[in-house]
Scaffold this motif. Structure first.
Motif, PDB file in Angstrom:
ATOM      1  N   MET A 424     -79.321  41.560  69.093  1.00 18.55           N
ATOM      2  CA  MET A 424     -80.371  42.572  69.037  1.00 18.55           C
ATOM      3  C   MET A 424     -80.452  43.213  67.660  1.00 18.55           C
ATOM      4  O   MET A 424     -81.545  43.515  67.162  1.00 18.55           O
ATOM      5  CB  MET A 424     -80.125  43.639  70.105  1.00 18.55           C
ATOM      6  N   THR A 425     -79.295  43.421  67.018  1.00 20.38           N
ATOM      7  CA  THR A 425     -79.278  44.014  65.678  1.00 20.38           C
ATOM      8  C   THR A 425     -79.928  43.086  64.668  1.00 20.38           C
ATOM      9  O   THR A 425     -80.745  43.510  63.834  1.00 20.38           O
ATOM     10  CB  THR A 425     -77.835  44.324  65.250  1.00 20.38           C
ATOM     11  N   CYS A 426     -79.582  41.783  64.731  1.00 21.67           N
ATOM     12  CA  CYS A 426     -80.144  40.822  63.784  1.00 21.67           C
ATOM     13  C   CYS A 426     -81.641  40.637  64.001  1.00 21.67           C
ATOM     14  O   CYS A 426     -82.400  40.497  63.030  1.00 21.67           O
ATOM     15  CB  CYS A 426     -79.406  39.493  63.893  1.00 21.67           C
ATOM     16  N   ASN A 427     -82.067  40.634  65.260  1.00 24.25           N
ATOM     17  CA  ASN A 427     -83.508  40.587  65.536  1.00 24.25           C
ATOM     18  C   ASN A 427     -84.219  41.769  64.888  1.00 24.25           C
ATOM     19  O   ASN A 427     -85.288  41.628  64.276  1.00 24.25           O
ATOM     20  CB  ASN A 427     -83.759  40.618  67.044  1.00 24.25           C
ATOM     21  N   ALA A 428     -83.620  42.964  65.023  1.00 20.62           N
ATOM     22  CA  ALA A 428     -84.238  44.168  64.464  1.00 20.62           C
ATOM     23  C   ALA A 428     -84.294  44.104  62.941  1.00 20.62           C
ATOM     24  O   ALA A 428     -85.305  44.479  62.330  1.00 20.62           O
ATOM     25  CB  ALA A 428     -83.459  45.404  64.908  1.00 20.62           C
ATOM     26  N   ILE A 429     -83.226  43.615  62.308  1.00 16.78           N
ATOM     27  CA  ILE A 429     -83.206  43.520  60.845  1.00 16.78           C
ATOM     28  C   ILE A 429     -84.268  42.535  60.359  1.00 16.78           C
ATOM     29  O   ILE A 429     -84.979  42.795  59.375  1.00 16.78           O
ATOM     30  CB  ILE A 429     -81.805  43.107  60.357  1.00 16.78           C
ATOM     31  N   PHE A 430     -84.376  41.402  61.048  1.00 15.31           N
ATOM     32  CA  PHE A 430     -85.427  40.440  60.694  1.00 15.31           C
ATOM     33  C   PHE A 430     -86.807  41.083  60.798  1.00 15.31           C
ATOM     34  O   PHE A 430     -87.655  40.914  59.917  1.00 15.31           O
ATOM     35  CB  PHE A 430     -85.342  39.219  61.609  1.00 15.31           C
TER      36      PHE A 430
END
Length: 535
Positions: A424-430
């Motif tokens: 979820m964190t990496c999705n948000a950063i992308f």
């Protein structure tokens, strides 16, 4: 917990000591996760079925078909609508919103920036809340909010009101892409989720066609009448969004364990079928160590950089009507001539999904293929004679193929990270990178560059070339990491155990250990030594 499919078991208690009770099983080679602390939401389903034989092909096909019948229609109504809502500003540009609200060119560009400003500010909060709350219901509530913010724009008569509502519209829409990416990987294998995300984004092409027809329809109303043409457009889109919000609240499942259209055995079969993903389903406990790992993982920032640069091209989606009109067409002609770019996008994405079926580990290569025509077309738009309107239109339409490149990398983001908090964190950063690119992209489509727009097209050309470069870097890094893991396994001579255990408290208060596949222990792709990155 065993390290099947690869966890480094020694590191797990150190990183998340609240999660594991190693003292109780001291002397054992197994650490045991407590069921109520951060394991996957489906462990109750899969426990007891951990060593069942694989589904036969016919049963898997029937299950996938049932998933498609229930899931895909929901996605196919949402994404066209989201595209129409986001592009409502571009469509309204040729329907009178600029003079009616006394907007300058810079103010009009700032309205698109406002949308993505709200997007960036709220995307992290959405990622956190979607892990805490039922994700399907959360998405439906935000669709309802965006329908309100979109409809209220029809009541605006100045820049300040529009800016505020565009900001709120972006804030409510910023959960959609991340939420849908997460849901797709809960129900489908890696290749299947890529195909279905591609089909979903193909609906943007359908939406582009629908946008043209809606604009063409309202353009036949009297320009000086009330409501104005652009106000009709906003209200129609708002009403459609309300219906979709109610549909999602009623029909969209939160995860396989709560999907009402599946019976008990089908829920187990869905979970067993996607074990191959090695990503798990969903965990409702936020884990600090996974958040930190996401921030320190180099590939997180490769994808962020791709998102930021690739979406510098998004300004075309806001000013497409003005670009076509500048070629020398009137308002009615422009509304219809906006349709073929959607057709180009549909053809490109369809071709990509067919290629992916035959070459399932080729997302990066297909993405590069998608960006090559855009690079050529940006060059043509710079240097074709201005009198060659047919050539300029064809080159402009073929820019729609960039959707193929973007969706392939978006689908890769959905499957290269494991551990729910990390994912979820990496999705948000992308998506922050995506929104940054979208914020900036409209700022170089200025009045002083029209009608030839030489500076914007130079920037577009550079971004397409950079996209191809960063995709090559991403693929190189993933290949290198897979080879490193293969060499490490060969050198050790070890086989990865396949199962872990959870503590389950029964109704009588006794505690039992349940055996579950390691993928559902909510471990990250770095911890899972058997994880191999798709390409």
């Amino acid at each position: 917990m065993s390290s099947a499919q690869g966890a480094d078991t020694a590191s797990l208690p150190e990183k998340d000591p609240a999660l594991y009770d190693s003292e109780k099983y001291k002397g054992s080679d197994t650490n045991v996760a407590k069921e109520e602390h951060g394991v996957d939401v489906v462990v109750g389903l899969i426990a007891g079925h951990a060593e069942d034989s694989e589904l036969d092909l016919q049963a898997a096909y029937r299950l996938r078909r049932k998933l498609d019948w229930h899931m895909l229609p929901l996605l196919f109504v949402l994404y066209p609508l989201q595209y129409i809502d986001k592009s409502s500003l571009g469509s309204s540009a040729v329907l009178g919103i600029i003079p009616d609200n006394h907007l300058t060119t810079d103010q009009f560009n700032n309205l698109s920036t406002a949308f993505y400003l709200g997007y960036i500010i709220f995307v992290g909060a959405h990622a956190w809340m979607m892990q805490r709350f039922p994700i399907g219901k959360y998405i439906s509530v935000n669709i309802g909010l965006w329908s309100v913010f979109l409809g209220l724009q029809a009541a605006c008569h100045n820049y300040g009101g529009l800016f505020t509502l565009r900001f709120l519209l972006g804030a409510s829409e910023s959960c959609i892409t991340s939420g849908i990416m997460t849901i797709m990987t809960m129900f489908y294998t890696r290749v299947e989720s890529t195909q279905r995300l591609s089909w979903t984004f193909m609906c943007n092409g359908i939406a582009s066609i629908a946008t043209g027809f809606i604009s063409f329809g309202v353009a036949h109303t009297k320009a000086t009448a009330h409501p104005r043409q652009w106000q009709w457009y906003m209200m129609i889109c708002s009403i459609l969004s309300v219906f979709v919000s109610m549909l999602y609240f009623w029909k969209m499942p939160d995860n396989p364990a709560t999907a009402r259209f599946l019976d008990a055995q089908e829920k187990v079969d869905v979970v067993r079928r996607i074990q191959i993903n090695q990503n798990g389903i969903e965990a409702k406990v936020w884990k600090r160590y996974q958040f930190i790992e996401a921030l320190t993982d180099v590939k997180t920032w490769f994808f962020f950089l791709f998102g930021a640069v690739a979406d510098l091209q998004g300004g075309v989606g806001v000013v497409f009507g003005l670009i076509i009109k500048d070629f020398g067409f009137n308002t009615l002609q422009t509304t219809l001539l906006s349709i073929p770019i959607g057709i180009a996008s549909i053809i490109a994405i369809t071709s990509g999904t067919i290629l992916l079926r035959y070459f399932p580990n080729s997302r990066c290569i297909i993405a590069i293929i998608g960006f090559i025509p855009c690079t050529i077309c940006a060059f043509l738009l710079m240097f074709l004679p201005w009198e060659n309107k047919a050539g300029l239109l064809v080159a402009f339409y073929l820019l729609g193929t960039n959707g193929l490149g973007f969706i392939m990398i978006l689908s890769l983001v959905a499957v290269v990270f494991s551990g729910h908090t990390k994912k979820m964190t990496c999705n948000a950063i992308f998506l922050v990178g995506y929104a940054l690119g979208q914020m900036l992209c409209t700022q170089f489509w200025k009045q002083k560059y029209r009608p030839r727009n030489m500076v914007p097209w130079v920037i577009e050309l550079c971004t397409y070339a950079f996209d191809i470069f960063i995709i090559c870097v991403i693929r190189w890094w993933l290949v290198r990491e897979n080879k490193r893991r293969d060499a490490e396994k060969l050198a050790s001579g070890e086989e990865y155990p396949e199962f872990g255990y959870i503590e389950h408290t029964q109704e009588d208060g006794s505690i039992v250990k349940l055996k579950v596949p390691i993928q559902f222990m909510d471990i990250t792709d770095k911890e899972n030594r058997a994880f191999r990155y798709p390409l």
